[in-house]
Design a protein around this motif. Structure first.
Motif, PDB file in Angstrom:
ATOM      1  N   GLN A  96     -23.706  28.071 -38.715  1.00 45.91           N
ATOM      2  CA  GLN A  96     -24.684  27.148 -38.126  1.00 45.91           C
ATOM      3  C   GLN A  96     -24.189  25.709 -38.011  1.00 45.91           C
ATOM      4  O   GLN A  96     -24.459  25.032 -37.035  1.00 45.91           O
ATOM      5  CB  GLN A  96     -25.995  27.206 -38.915  1.00 45.91           C
ATOM      6  CG  GLN A  96     -26.700  28.539 -38.726  1.00 45.91           C
ATOM      7  CD  GLN A  96     -27.980  28.658 -39.523  1.00 45.91           C
ATOM      8  OE1 GLN A  96     -28.494  27.670 -40.049  1.00 45.91           O
ATOM      9  NE2 GLN A  96     -28.491  29.872 -39.634  1.00 45.91           N
ATOM     10  N   ASN A  97     -23.437  25.245 -39.006  1.00 49.29           N
ATOM     11  CA  ASN A  97     -22.976  23.849 -38.991  1.00 49.29           C
ATOM     12  C   ASN A  97     -21.840  23.588 -38.021  1.00 49.29           C
ATOM     13  O   ASN A  97     -21.615  22.461 -37.605  1.00 49.29           O
ATOM     14  CB  ASN A  97     -22.480  23.443 -40.388  1.00 49.29           C
ATOM     15  CG  ASN A  97     -23.636  22.966 -41.208  1.00 49.29           C
ATOM     16  OD1 ASN A  97     -24.664  22.576 -40.652  1.00 49.29           O
ATOM     17  ND2 ASN A  97     -23.483  23.019 -42.527  1.00 49.29           N
ATOM     18  N   GLU A  98     -21.104  24.663 -37.714  1.00 45.14           N
ATOM     19  CA  GLU A  98     -19.939  24.443 -36.843  1.00 45.14           C
ATOM     20  C   GLU A  98     -20.163  24.904 -35.407  1.00 45.14           C
ATOM     21  O   GLU A  98     -19.234  24.953 -34.617  1.00 45.14           O
ATOM     22  CB  GLU A  98     -18.701  25.109 -37.439  1.00 45.14           C
ATOM     23  CG  GLU A  98     -18.880  26.575 -37.765  1.00 45.14           C
ATOM     24  CD  GLU A  98     -17.802  27.061 -38.704  1.00 45.14           C
ATOM     25  OE1 GLU A  98     -17.232  28.132 -38.410  1.00 45.14           O
ATOM     26  OE2 GLU A  98     -17.531  26.363 -39.699  1.00 45.14           O
ATOM     27  N   THR A  99     -21.431  25.263 -35.101  1.00 45.30           N
ATOM     28  CA  THR A  99     -21.737  25.777 -33.757  1.00 45.30           C
ATOM     29  C   THR A  99     -22.768  24.879 -33.094  1.00 45.30           C
ATOM     30  O   THR A  99     -23.623  24.296 -33.756  1.00 45.30           O
ATOM     31  CB  THR A  99     -22.335  27.208 -33.881  1.00 45.30           C
ATOM     32  OG1 THR A  99     -21.447  27.993 -34.653  1.00 45.30           O
ATOM     33  CG2 THR A  99     -22.541  27.849 -32.526  1.00 45.30           C
ATOM     34  N   THR A 100     -22.690  24.776 -31.771  1.00 46.38           N
ATOM     35  CA  THR A 100     -23.773  24.131 -31.037  1.00 46.38           C
ATOM     36  C   THR A 100     -24.148  25.026 -29.856  1.00 46.38           C
ATOM     37  O   THR A 100     -23.489  26.037 -29.593  1.00 46.38           O
ATOM     38  CB  THR A 100     -23.405  22.703 -30.579  1.00 46.38           C
ATOM     39  OG1 THR A 100     -24.578  22.079 -30.040  1.00 46.38           O
ATOM     40  CG2 THR A 100     -22.310  22.687 -29.524  1.00 46.38           C
ATOM     41  N   THR A 101     -25.226  24.664 -29.203  1.00 42.46           N
ATOM     42  CA  THR A 101     -25.651  25.436 -28.030  1.00 42.46           C
ATOM     43  C   THR A 101     -25.840  24.459 -26.873  1.00 42.46           C
ATOM     44  O   THR A 101     -26.000  23.253 -27.081  1.00 42.46           O
ATOM     45  CB  THR A 101     -27.006  26.130 -28.288  1.00 42.46           C
ATOM     46  OG1 THR A 101     -27.991  25.116 -28.491  1.00 42.46           O
ATOM     47  CG2 THR A 101     -26.965  27.055 -29.478  1.00 42.46           C
ATOM     48  N   ILE A 102     -25.871  25.007 -25.671  1.00 39.15           N
ATOM     49  CA  ILE A 102     -26.091  24.159 -24.492  1.00 39.15           C
ATOM     50  C   ILE A 102     -27.499  23.549 -24.604  1.00 39.15           C
ATOM     51  O   ILE A 102     -27.707  22.384 -24.276  1.00 39.15           O
ATOM     52  CB  ILE A 102     -25.996  25.001 -23.201  1.00 39.15           C
ATOM     53  CG1 ILE A 102     -24.707  25.787 -23.165  1.00 39.15           C
ATOM     54  CG2 ILE A 102     -26.205  24.130 -21.972  1.00 39.15           C
ATOM     55  CD1 ILE A 102     -23.524  25.119 -22.609  1.00 39.15           C
ATOM     56  N   LYS A 103     -28.437  24.363 -25.079  1.00 37.58           N
ATOM     57  CA  LYS A 103     -29.819  23.879 -25.221  1.00 37.58           C
ATOM     58  C   LYS A 103     -29.861  22.652 -26.144  1.00 37.58           C
ATOM     59  O   LYS A 103     -30.495  21.657 -25.827  1.00 37.58           O
ATOM     60  CB  LYS A 103     -30.701  25.007 -25.777  1.00 37.58           C
ATOM     61  CG  LYS A 103     -32.160  24.617 -25.931  1.00 37.58           C
ATOM     62  CD  LYS A 103     -33.034  25.773 -26.357  1.00 37.58           C
ATOM     63  CE  LYS A 103     -32.857  26.053 -27.839  1.00 37.58           C
ATOM     64  NZ  LYS A 103     -33.833  27.038 -28.327  1.00 37.58           N
ATOM     65  N   ASN A 104     -29.152  22.718 -27.265  1.00 34.77           N
ATOM     66  CA  ASN A 104     -29.114  21.572 -28.197  1.00 34.77           C
ATOM     67  C   ASN A 104     -28.520  20.349 -27.531  1.00 34.77           C
ATOM     68  O   ASN A 104     -28.979  19.237 -27.725  1.00 34.77           O
ATOM     69  CB  ASN A 104     -28.225  21.898 -29.396  1.00 34.77           C
ATOM     70  CG  ASN A 104     -29.012  22.524 -30.506  1.00 34.77           C
ATOM     71  OD1 ASN A 104     -30.181  22.859 -30.318  1.00 34.77           O
ATOM     72  ND2 ASN A 104     -28.374  22.705 -31.648  1.00 34.77           N
ATOM     73  N   GLU A 105     -27.466  20.558 -26.760  1.00 35.21           N
ATOM     74  CA  GLU A 105     -26.761  19.423 -26.156  1.00 35.21           C
ATOM     75  C   GLU A 105     -27.577  18.775 -25.053  1.00 35.21           C
ATOM     76  O   GLU A 105     -27.576  17.561 -24.912  1.00 35.21           O
ATOM     77  CB  GLU A 105     -25.391  19.863 -25.616  1.00 35.21           C
ATOM     78  CG  GLU A 105     -24.442  20.370 -26.683  1.00 35.21           C
ATOM     79  CD  GLU A 105     -24.162  19.343 -27.781  1.00 35.21           C
ATOM     80  OE1 GLU A 105     -24.011  18.152 -27.457  1.00 35.21           O
ATOM     81  OE2 GLU A 105     -24.106  19.752 -28.963  1.00 35.21           O
ATOM     82  N   LEU A 106     -28.280  19.595 -24.263  1.00 30.54           N
ATOM     83  CA  LEU A 106     -29.040  19.030 -23.143  1.00 30.54           C
ATOM     84  C   LEU A 106     -30.450  18.632 -23.548  1.00 30.54           C
ATOM     85  O   LEU A 106     -31.130  17.901 -22.831  1.00 30.54           O
ATOM     86  CB  LEU A 106     -29.144  20.058 -22.000  1.00 30.54           C
ATOM     87  CG  LEU A 106     -27.876  20.398 -21.231  1.00 30.54           C
ATOM     88  CD1 LEU A 106     -28.180  21.465 -20.188  1.00 30.54           C
ATOM     89  CD2 LEU A 106     -27.296  19.156 -20.550  1.00 30.54           C
ATOM     90  N   GLY A 107     -30.888  19.172 -24.692  1.00 33.58           N
ATOM     91  CA  GLY A 107     -32.258  18.896 -25.131  1.00 33.58           C
ATOM     92  C   GLY A 107     -33.281  19.693 -24.338  1.00 33.58           C
ATOM     93  O   GLY A 107     -34.467  19.377 -24.338  1.00 33.58           O
TER      94      GLY A 107
END
Ligand code: BTN
Length: 302
Positions: free
Chosen positions: A201-212
């Motif tokens: 979880q700490n080392e991953t991101t998602t497009i949704k998180n990045e774009l909000g």
């Protein structure tokens, strides 16, 4: 592989319960193809194909609700006469494969796809296909407003140091000659990070998180396939320098201290000075010698 194919067909009610060991491979192929043409809930072939601006990529598109791994289905179909540029997509994978034998978490809300290239490719050029695919993913993200995507050698797409996409390229060879190349791409789009194991979880991101906000997986797939075809044309015309130039512009690895880990080798530290023509990472070791790293893990040191 055959067991996975049989498992898929049984689960979808396409085969009777008793195992049909002797079933004709052509019959299996037909059933797997048919299944990939049936209606799915989230990923829609009709939306992806509408106005898709490609000449050979995804002219043949198969979408599944759930498979073990799109790479496995792609390998199976590629060995049984499927067209160059065909694309296999799944809404979910229950046996997603990552690099170095790791598993790849693939719940609903991600893009899990494999592209089949039925081309004569020299073994030595396969790393360049992975790098080219990384560039295509980064360019796709740029198109939707994510300007800071970087590529961590060889195959991770990172945003602010967190992984958003992985690429697994596999070659199908016969008598030492590459017959088909399968390019598996996994992008964490709209899934919730809590769905992933805690250690990721700490080392991953998602497009949704990045774009909000959420973004349509179908639209993103379409943009990616178009970018992929553009860069594959460079590859087909042997314009490797251009691919490397695009890669270097977005490199997360160059200029960093790293630890190189390779199976059956002693790990070592070094400084990444660049990427070679063959797509190898060029590392200056702490003893001053240079090493070209063609495969293995490259851990960035903080
Ligand atoms: C990695 O970073 O370790 C590579 C991950 C590759 C995941 C994709 S998802 C679609 C395709 N099918 C798989 O089983 N793996 C690749």
């Amino acid at each position: 592989m055959k067991n996975e194919i049989i498992g898929l067909l049984k689960k979808e009610g396409k085969l009777p319960d008793e195992t049909i060991e002797e079933a004709d491979i052509q019959e299996f192929t037909k059933l797997v193809e048919e299944l990939g043409r049936s209606e799915t809930e989230y990923i829609k072939a009709s939306i992806i194909s509408k106005d898709l601006n490609t000449t050979y990529i995804a002219k043949n598109l198969y979408v599944y609700h759930e498979v073990s791994s799109t790479n496995t289905i792609a390998k199976f179909l590629s060995e049984n006469g499927i067209e160059n540029g065909s694309v296999i997509i799944a809404e979910k994978q229950n046996g997603g494969k990552g690099r170095s034998g790791k598993t790849w978490q693939s719940p609903l809300g991600g893009i899990w796809l494999s592209i089949i290239l039925n081309q004569d490719v020299d073994h030595s050029k396969i790393p360049l296909i992975t790098l080219a695919t990384g560039v295509a993913v980064a360019k796709t993200l740029e198109k939707i407003g994510i300007e800071n995507a970087e590529i961590k050698w060889p195959n991770d797409i990172m945003i602010d140091g967190k992984k958003v996409c992985g690429i697994l390229t596999e070659a199908v060879s016969k008598f030492n000659t590459v017959k088909n190349v399968i390019i598996g791409v996994g992008i964490d789009v709209n899934l919730n990070l809590e769905e992933l194991p805690e250690e990721l979880q700490n080392e991953t991101t998602t497009i949704k998180n990045e774009l909000g906000r959420k973004i349509s997986e179908n639209q993103l797939i379409k943009l990616f396939l178009e970018e992929f075809e553009k860069i594959s044309e460079l590859f087909n015309h042997h314009d490797y320098e251009m691919i490397l130039k695009e890669w270097r512009k977005r490199s997360y690895s160059i200029g960093k201290m790293v630890e190189i880990r390779k199976p059956y080798h002693k790990n070592y530290d070094g400084y990444v000075i660049g990427i070679s023509r063959e797509g190898a990472l060029v590392v200056e070791k702490t003893d001053g010698s240079f090493e070209k790293v063609m495969s293995g893990e490259c851990i960035i040191k903080k």
